[in-house]
Design a protein around this motif. Structure first.
Motif, short mmCIF file in Angstrom:
data_model
loop_
_atom_site.label_atom_id
_atom_site.label_comp_id
_atom_site.label_asym_id
_atom_site.label_seq_id
_atom_site.Cartn_x
_atom_site.Cartn_y
_atom_site.Cartn_z
N THR A 1 0.89 -1.18 0.23
CA THR A 1 -0.21 0.28 -0.24
C THR A 1 1.06 1.70 0.36
N ASN A 2 0.46 2.35 -0.40
CA ASN A 2 0.95 3.47 0.14
C ASN A 2 0.33 4.62 0.75
N ALA A 3 0.88 5.33 1.40
CA ALA A 3 0.89 6.79 2.62
C ALA A 3 -0.38 6.94 2.12
N SER A 4 -0.27 7.79 0.89
CA SER A 4 -1.61 8.46 0.85
C SER A 4 -2.84 8.59 -0.25
N MET A 5 -2.79 6.24 0.12
CA MET A 5 -3.71 5.86 -0.24
C MET A 5 -3.86 5.82 -1.67
N ASP A 6 -3.43 6.50 -2.54
CA ASP A 6 -3.78 6.80 -3.84
C ASP A 6 -3.91 5.06 -4.45
N PRO A 7 -4.88 5.23 -5.32
CA PRO A 7 -5.52 3.62 -5.84
C PRO A 7 -4.03 3.31 -7.13
N THR A 8 -3.86 1.98 -6.32
CA THR A 8 -2.11 0.99 -7.46
C THR A 8 -2.68 -0.27 -7.54
N ALA B 1 -8.13 -4.11 7.34
CA ALA B 1 -7.55 -4.03 8.08
C ALA B 1 -6.20 -3.03 7.47
N THR B 2 -5.73 -3.08 6.85
CA THR B 2 -4.44 -3.34 5.79
C THR B 2 -5.16 -1.82 5.56
N PHE B 3 -6.23 -1.04 4.60
CA PHE B 3 -6.21 0.14 4.51
C PHE B 3 -6.40 1.31 6.16
N LEU B 4 -7.05 0.47 7.04
CA LEU B 4 -7.31 1.42 7.88
C LEU B 4 -5.84 2.03 8.97
N SER B 5 -4.51 0.42 8.93
CA SER B 5 -3.06 0.54 9.53
C SER B 5 -2.96 1.59 9.03
N THR B 6 -2.62 1.66 7.23
CA THR B 6 -1.97 2.50 6.56
C THR B 6 -2.69 3.96 6.59
N ALA B 7 -3.94 4.04 6.61
CA ALA B 7 -4.21 5.55 7.22
C ALA B 7 -3.78 5.94 7.99
N ILE B 8 -3.88 5.25 9.47
CA ILE B 8 -3.31 5.28 11.00
C ILE B 8 -2.68 5.82 10.86
N LYS B 9 -1.45 5.47 10.81
CA LYS B 9 0.25 5.27 10.32
C LYS B 9 0.76 6.43 9.43
N SER B 10 0.11 6.10 8.03
CA SER B 10 0.25 7.42 7.68
C SER B 10 2.03 6.56 6.58
N SER B 11 1.89 5.30 6.46
CA SER B 11 2.85 5.05 5.63
C SER B 11 2.34 3.52 5.47
N SER B 12 3.69 2.44 4.41
CA SER B 12 2.77 1.43 3.68
C SER B 12 3.24 0.19 4.01
N THR B 13 1.78 -0.85 3.73
CA THR B 13 2.23 -2.02 4.33
C THR B 13 2.06 -3.07 3.31
N LEU B 14 2.41 -3.89 3.74
CA LEU B 14 2.55 -5.45 3.50
C LEU B 14 1.73 -6.20 4.40
N GLY B 15 1.27 -7.90 3.70
CA GLY B 15 1.03 -8.50 4.71
C GLY B 15 0.18 -9.48 5.04
N SER B 16 -0.50 -10.44 4.51
CA SER B 16 -1.44 -10.99 5.34
C SER B 16 -1.89 -11.22 6.22
N SER B 17 -0.87 -11.42 7.41
CA SER B 17 -0.87 -11.30 8.73
C SER B 17 -2.42 -10.49 9.77
N VAL B 18 -2.88 -9.41 8.72
CA VAL B 18 -4.01 -8.56 9.31
C VAL B 18 -4.65 -9.17 9.33
N ALA B 19 -5.30 -10.14 8.15
CA ALA B 19 -6.22 -11.38 7.74
C ALA B 19 -5.97 -12.93 8.89
N VAL B 20 -5.41 -13.08 9.02
CA VAL B 20 -5.04 -14.17 9.58
C VAL B 20 -5.02 -14.29 11.51
N TYR B 21 -4.24 -12.82 11.88
CA TYR B 21 -5.08 -12.80 13.45
C TYR B 21 -6.07 -12.59 13.03
N GLY B 22 -7.15 -11.98 12.36
CA GLY B 22 -8.32 -12.25 12.31
C GLY B 22 -8.65 -13.79 13.00
#
Length: 238
Positions: free
Chosen positions: A64-71, A124-145
């Protein structure tokens, strides 16, 4: 020609291995399929890395990207992991997914299992990216769900299954009842320990490293909320 035959044999061998594992996995076929998808996508990531892609291009496609641009990365981040040689990220997620994803799948329909993955994972991916204002990746957000869903669901709906029959229980796991009890104890007690870990990391008591603690915590809470929603919205449980 030889390379074509070799590639064909590899595909046939992988397909045969998948069929055998599906037969043995029984009710956890979706989890097994997801594991194969994540492993295959990691090969794509690694190929891109060795093809010489720079960090900007890798981030564009896999995070993901901090600016939440569609990529493309906004879509593929849920299935991507830390790049080679950091294989610990994907391996740890596969272990947790095997244990808790497989256990949760036995209490979900196929549609719900996939919906859970996509809704909890992307939220979880989009919320964490928006809150932290930094990029992220990984399936752990769903795995821990899934790790949060299973114990909450069991305690709400199948509490009798978490009890043990004292006359058959043995301290050493020498019979089916003892094995079942220890298995349920692990599946129910490990997630709260993970939550304590996340909280400790959030307040700085435990080193975070490169983990997406915010995403883990959000995924965990969404997974638990999903189980609560099934209970109080009168959703027919499995």
């Amino acid at each position: 020609m030889l390379e074509s035959e070799k590639a064909s044999r590899i595909r046939v061998g992988c397909a045969r291995l998948y069929r055998v594992m599906c037969e043995r996995a029984g009710s956890s076929r979706l989890t097994l399929s997801l594991i194969f998808v994540l492993m295959a996508w990691y090969i794509v990531q690694t190929a891109a890395l060795f093809a010489g892609w720079d960090s900007t291009k890798l981030g564009y496609w896999f995070a993901t990207n901090a600016s939440m641009d569609p990529t493309p990365g906004m879509i593929f981040a849920l299935f991507s992991h830390a790049f080679f040689p950091n294989t610990g990220h994907i391996l740890s997620n596969l272990v947790v997914l095997t244990v808790f994803g497989g256990a949760s799948e036995r209490h979900m329909s196929a549609k719900e299992y996939i919906s859970f993955l996509l809704v909890v994972g992307y939220a979880a991916t989009f919320l964490s990216t928006a809150i932290k204002s930094s990029s992220t990746l990984g399936s752990s957000v769903a795995v821990y769900g899934y790790a949060a869903f299973y114990p909450v669901h069991m305690l709400l709906i199948h509490r009798d299954n978490t009890a043990f029959r004292s006359e058959k229980f043995r301290v050493l796991p020498t019979n089916k009842e003892s094995v079942r009890v220890y298995r349920e104890l692990i599946l129910i007690l490990v997630p709260p320990a993970l939550l304590v870990l996340f909280l400790g990391q959030a307040v700085g008591l435990i080193p975070v490293g490169q983990q997406n603690v915010m995403g883990h915590a959000i995924g965990f809470l969404l997974g638990a909320s999903w189980a609560l929603g099934r209970k109080y919205l009168d959703f027919k449980p499995c």
